[in-house]
Design an enzyme around this catalytic site. Structure first.
Site, PDB file in Angstrom:
ATOM      1  N   LEU A 131       2.424   5.162   5.960  1.00 14.36           N
ATOM      2  CA  LEU A 131       3.565   4.366   5.494  1.00 14.36           C
ATOM      3  C   LEU A 131       3.114   3.287   4.526  1.00 14.36           C
ATOM      4  O   LEU A 131       3.809   2.934   3.587  1.00 14.36           O
ATOM      5  CB  LEU A 131       4.269   3.701   6.682  1.00 14.36           C
ATOM      6  CG  LEU A 131       4.988   4.602   7.666  1.00 14.36           C
ATOM      7  CD1 LEU A 131       5.474   3.787   8.857  1.00 14.36           C
ATOM      8  CD2 LEU A 131       6.166   5.277   7.002  1.00 14.36           C
ATOM      9  N   GLY A 132       1.935   2.748   4.791  1.00 16.80           N
ATOM     10  CA  GLY A 132       1.442   1.692   3.929  1.00 16.80           C
ATOM     11  C   GLY A 132       0.000   1.387   4.241  1.00 16.80           C
ATOM     12  O   GLY A 132      -0.548   1.879   5.227  1.00 16.80           O
ATOM     13  N   GLU A 133      -0.593   0.573   3.397  1.00 14.86           N
ATOM     14  CA  GLU A 133      -1.984   0.246   3.614  1.00 14.86           C
ATOM     15  C   GLU A 133      -2.178  -1.244   3.423  1.00 14.86           C
ATOM     16  O   GLU A 133      -1.743  -1.797   2.413  1.00 14.86           O
ATOM     17  CB  GLU A 133      -2.851   1.036   2.644  1.00 14.86           C
ATOM     18  CG  GLU A 133      -4.130   1.476   3.249  1.00 14.86           C
ATOM     19  CD  GLU A 133      -4.696   2.712   2.563  1.00 14.86           C
ATOM     20  OE1 GLU A 133      -5.910   2.862   2.607  1.00 14.86           O
ATOM     21  OE2 GLU A 133      -3.927   3.506   1.985  1.00 14.86           O
ATOM     22  N   SER A 153      -4.926  -4.816   4.198  1.00 16.04           N
ATOM     23  CA  SER A 153      -6.345  -5.110   4.126  1.00 16.04           C
ATOM     24  C   SER A 153      -7.030  -4.732   5.438  1.00 16.04           C
ATOM     25  O   SER A 153      -8.212  -4.453   5.474  1.00 16.04           O
ATOM     26  CB  SER A 153      -6.539  -6.588   3.838  1.00 16.04           C
ATOM     27  OG  SER A 153      -5.826  -7.354   4.774  1.00 16.04           O
ATOM     28  N   GLY A 182      -6.180  -2.151   7.437  1.00 19.44           N
ATOM     29  CA  GLY A 182      -6.206  -0.722   7.701  1.00 19.44           C
ATOM     30  C   GLY A 182      -4.884  -0.091   7.347  1.00 19.44           C
ATOM     31  O   GLY A 182      -4.024  -0.720   6.749  1.00 19.44           O
ATOM     32  N   VAL A 211      -1.215   1.892   7.925  1.00 20.95           N
ATOM     33  CA  VAL A 211      -0.074   1.965   8.819  1.00 20.95           C
ATOM     34  C   VAL A 211       0.498   3.373   8.682  1.00 20.95           C
ATOM     35  O   VAL A 211       0.787   3.823   7.581  1.00 20.95           O
ATOM     36  CB  VAL A 211       1.003   0.929   8.465  1.00 20.95           C
ATOM     37  CG1 VAL A 211       2.194   1.073   9.392  1.00 20.95           C
ATOM     38  CG2 VAL A 211       0.438  -0.476   8.558  1.00 20.95           C
ATOM     39  N   LYS A 244      -0.354   0.695  13.464  1.00 15.88           N
ATOM     40  CA  LYS A 244      -1.278  -0.002  12.590  1.00 15.88           C
ATOM     41  C   LYS A 244      -2.670   0.377  13.072  1.00 15.88           C
ATOM     42  O   LYS A 244      -3.001   0.138  14.223  1.00 15.88           O
ATOM     43  CB  LYS A 244      -1.032  -1.511  12.762  1.00 15.88           C
ATOM     44  CG  LYS A 244      -1.416  -2.359  11.589  1.00 15.88           C
ATOM     45  CD  LYS A 244      -0.871  -3.773  11.820  1.00 15.88           C
ATOM     46  CE  LYS A 244      -1.346  -4.739  10.783  1.00 15.88           C
ATOM     47  NZ  LYS A 244      -0.767  -6.073  10.996  1.00 15.88           N
ATOM     48  N   ASP A 273       3.801 -17.308   6.630  1.00 11.79           N
ATOM     49  CA  ASP A 273       3.728 -16.370   5.512  1.00 11.79           C
ATOM     50  C   ASP A 273       5.050 -15.625   5.354  1.00 11.79           C
ATOM     51  O   ASP A 273       5.085 -14.405   5.220  1.00 11.79           O
ATOM     52  CB  ASP A 273       2.566 -15.396   5.720  1.00 11.79           C
ATOM     53  CG  ASP A 273       2.167 -14.695   4.430  1.00 11.79           C
ATOM     54  OD1 ASP A 273       2.606 -15.149   3.354  1.00 11.79           O
ATOM     55  OD2 ASP A 273       1.428 -13.698   4.496  1.00 11.79           O
TER      56      ASP A 273
END
Lengths: 354, 478
Positions: free
Chosen positions: B115-117, B119, B121, B123, B138, B236
């Site tokens: 799904l995504g990356e 810093s 690792g 997902v 994750k 954040d």
């Protein structure tokens, strides 16, 4: 007319467990009027996530009023327990009745009588903007005169914050035990979401369950069931036209029913014939596309339900020799003991003597 | 179609490539990677062309690497541009292996696509094989964590923090699995279909209609109020960290730099700020030693609100130092056009972007602002969640793996050349076009046909429900 005092309810027999064993259903007699009722006790100290579900179930049921929707007389809290007092459905759920009397499924006429009642209730439910989300044989209760729809823990309203949402996307919490009955679009969990048409699919699976006496996909892996449904494969009503060979049934039988039973079941399945209209009814309910499924109101006009026009559940159950238990003779001694012990500790009259 | 392969003058090509079937379908071209010498096969032919030897014996010419091995490749040793030149290879000489989708399990979870990356690792999407709920995982590897300062410590803190949080608008951590052997940790989270940033990236002018922004902002404030009530400061808040579920429920995520206030702390004083620069308040930009934590989140939420409604940032700068300088320098003024767009919105953002933390709005004050209270008029369809790899419905990416597992167990490995692939794609395009032409001419006919067939079809169909009982043999729990 029913009070809040738990001592007024004489618990006689434990009928069943529900909701991850947090709830227990008892046959009880209300002492002031000697009337028989069903008492559902929830141990709230054991409940975690189910807490809200139990509350929502009672709130939902309070909003509903229809002869084919399970009603309740009163609900109250005592110690750690929530009591729900409901009319007694003397045959229990359809699943109980299948297990007790119809191991290879109800006769076609009885299925049509049950489904007519359930669809009446469901049509009302959908009209009020609710989706049931766990229609199955164990959530359909029977008494001498009618079938009612119960099991409202997964039921949810399409109306939220005064707005009617177009579709829902998430599985109901605690839906694990109902997965086999859920529609493919419910299980897919994609952006399309699902609507009240998903209940119609569950009606289709329930139809197979009622007619075959076994739970569809009962023997398959959950992920395999998911893929089968997404591919559009449906379970079927088992009769002479659809029954698999004895070997296949025996394979399944090992898992679900035991070998001996499988052979007997095959004989019964392969010798009976359901009407064409019955097959079509189940098929259309389980159409892969929700838009191809009829609404509950449309199903009420389906010709399959017409055959039960001049009959009644009472007449048919008598016809098939199903008797009603005599409540007055029923008593499970162990329950009484538990209650007495419970009373002693509550009253504080009981002291240890060393 | 020709593909070039980089080759060393000695004539020994260093070819290491991977190719999966769906990569081909997506991009329609091969992905060739220049490899490290020790990854090439020693039996490799001396003439150096990938294809020639590959045609005869595909196994001997190439080394198949999985994603992780490719990541680990070190390109520096061969990255001398003077020693390389390009060579032409015929498309019929490029060989692909149709990679089987191998169903992999971690605990009870069936793995899907990435799904995504981040810093820390990758997902990935997963499916809970017991409840059939879609989830996200994750994946943290020790190797990567070591590269990040305080990596392991931060992760441990994030897990502790997430475990006790439970709110509709905060992403939920459901399960944590560890694999000592692989040195991996798996955090099972609620499945989110995308983030606000993704939505903005696909929206015209990178902004959302006011009514849609309002829905998300209200949920952001609800989630933030809960976090603050638990003594958690997110630090954040930005569109990239606000995820959306299928039914557009907003979930605050990524607690990588969040801070848990001490249970006995007298107020919300914080000393460190590590969020994204564009969303930092003046007190952090100016390097104050201590500051109110709650007000940091209010500021970043204000920047977020400004960003999603206008597509702009209140402060900009050519580089990070200029940016921080601008943030710290002066009080922000709402531009006139913002007042014209929506006066109450401008007032709310102005209240949230007060340089002085004391005069910045609190959550309770935000709740009483008129823009927060009354929903803007629905002006049209909301910006939809963008499609992923052409899938507009965002169907589960686990399904192809399950399909392969349940129905394609006996399939042999398939090799085919790029030439074949191009021909096949052309053929498919042609049949598709032909179908389109046919469907427009005959619409009502198939309908009646279908009805007549339905009863006979039923009779012949196998009853599928209760036949094969298969055990999870090829899925190894790892």
């Amino acid at each position: 007319m029913f009070g809040f005092n738990p001592n007024d309810y004489d618990l006689k027999v434990e009928l069943s467990k529900c909701c991850n064993n947090i709830g227990t259903v008892f046959l009880a007699q209300y002492r002031p009027t000697a009337e028989y009722v069903a008492v559902k006790k929830y141990r709230m100290d054991k409940a975690k996530e189910e807490n809200n579900l139990i509350r929502d179930e009672i709130l939902t049921m309070r909003n509903l009023n229809h002869p084919n929707i399970l009603s309740f007389y009163t609900a109250f809290v005592h110690d750690f327990e929530v009591y729900l007092v409901a009319p007694l459905m003397c045959y229990g759920s359809c699943k109980d009745t299948i297990g007790n009397c119809f191991t290879t499924g109800f006769p076609e006429i009885v299925v049509s009588l049950i489904l007519r009642d359930v669809l009446c209730g469901l049509e009302y439910l959908h009209r009020k903007g609710y989706i049931h989300r766990s229609i199955k044989a164990s959530h359909i209760l029977l008494n001498q005169s009618k079938a009612v729809l119960g099991g409202f823990r997964s039921c949810t309203s399409l109306v939220s914050h005064g707005e009617r949402v177009r579709a829902l996307h998430n599985l109901a919490p605690c839906s694990r035990k109902s997965l086999n009955w859920l529609a493919p679009e419910v299980l897919e969990q994609n952006l399309l979401g699902y609507t009240e048409k998903s209940d119609i699919y569950s009606i289709g699976i329930t139809t197979c369950e009622l007619a075959n006496g076994v739970e569809p996909f009962g023997d398959s892996q959950t992920t395999f069931m998911l893929m089968e449904k997404i591919r559009g494969n449906q379970p079927t009503l088992l009769d002479d036209s659809t029954c698999p060979t004895e070997e296949i049934l025996a394979q399944v039988g090992d898992v679900v029913m035991g070998e001996q039973f499988a052979a007997k079941a095959h004989q019964i399945y392969s010798q009976r014939a359901f009407s064409d209209i019955f097959h079509k009814f189940a098929e259309i309910c389980m159409a892969r596309q929700p838009s191809d499924r009829p609404t509950a109101a449309q199903l009420l006009n389906h010709s399959f339900l017409k055959q039960s026009k001049n009959s009644s559940l009472y007449e048919q159950l008598i016809n098939f020799g199903i008797e009603i238990a005599d409540y007055s003779k029923l008593r499970d001694e162990s329950i009484g003991v538990c209650e007495e012990l419970g009373d002693m500790s509550i009253n504080g009259n009981f002291e240890w003597d060393f | 179609m020709t593909v070039t392969v980089m080759e060393e003058p000695s004539g020994r090509s260093r070819d290491v490539y991977r190719q999966t079937q769906d990569d081909i379908a997506d991009e329609g071209e091969a992905e060739l990677l220049l490899g490290n010498p020790h990854y090439t096969d020693s039996r490799h032919s001396e003439n150096g062309l990938v294809g020639e030897s590959g045609l005869n014996d595909p196994h001997s010419s190439v080394t198949w690497l999985d994603d992780e091995e490719i990541e680990r490749l070190d390109f520096s040793s061969t990255a001398d541009p003077a020693n390389m030149f390009f060579n032409r290879v015929n498309s019929s000489e490029i060989i692909y292996q149709a990679k089987k989708k191998v169903c992999k399990m971690v605990g009870k979870y069936v793995m899907g696509d990435i799904l995504g990356e981040g810093s820390y690792g990758k997902v990935k999407e997963v499916l809970d094989s017991e409840t059939l709920n879609r989830r996200a995982v994750k994946i943290l590897t020790k190797r990567k964590l070591r590269r990040i300062p305080n990596g392991e410590q931060n992760v441990r803190r994030e897990i502790q923090l997430l475990r006790k949080l439970k709110h509709k608008n905060v992403v939920e951590l459901l399960d944590v699995l560890c694999n000592e052997e692989k040195q991996k940790m798996y955090l099972i989270m609620e499945y989110c279909v995308g983030g606000l940033q993704e939505l903005l990236d696909h929206a015209p002018q990178k902004k959302l209609p006011l009514f849609q922004a309002h829905r998300y902002f209200r949920q952001l404030i609800n989630g933030l109020e809960y976090l603050h009530s638990c003594g958690v400061i997110h630090k954040d808040i930005k569109p990239g960290n606000l995820l959306l579920t299928l039914d557009h429920t907003l979930k605050i995520s990524d607690f990588g730099v969040a801070e848990q206030l001490d249970a006995f702390a007298v107020d919300d004083t914080c000393t460190t700020g590590q969020g994204s620069p564009a969303f930092q308040p003046p007190e952090i930009a100016n390097g104050h030693e201590s500051f109110s934590g709650f007000k940091v989140d209010i500021w970043s939420s204000g920047v977020t609100l400004y960003n999603i409604t206008t597509g702009l940032y209140p402060f900009e700068g050519d580089n990070i130092y200029r940016l921080l300088e601008n943030i710290g320098k002066s009080q922000w003024q709402a531009p006139d056009w913002l007042y014209e767009l929506d006066q109450t919105l401008a007032e709310l953002i102005l209240g949230m972007l007060q340089s002085e933390p004391m005069s910045r709005l609190t959550i309770q004050q935000i709740r009483h602002q008129s823009w927060f209270i009354s929903a803007p008029k629905v002006t049209g369809p909301p910006i939809p969640i963008p499609p992923l790899k052409h899938d507009e419905l965002r169907c589960s990416t686990v399904l192809p793996y399950l399909e392969a597992y349940h129905y394609e167990t006996e399939r042999e490995d398939v090799y085919f050349t790029e030439h074949d692939l191009n021909q096949e794609l052309a053929r498919q395009a042609a049949t598709h076009a032909a179908q389109l032409r046919n469907s427009s001419s005959s619409t009502s006919v198939p309908n009646t046909k279908k009805k007549r067939n339905s009863s006979s079809k039923r009779r012949s169909r196998k009853s599928v429900s209760c036949i094969s009982v298969r055990k999870l043999t090829s899925c190894r729990p790892s």
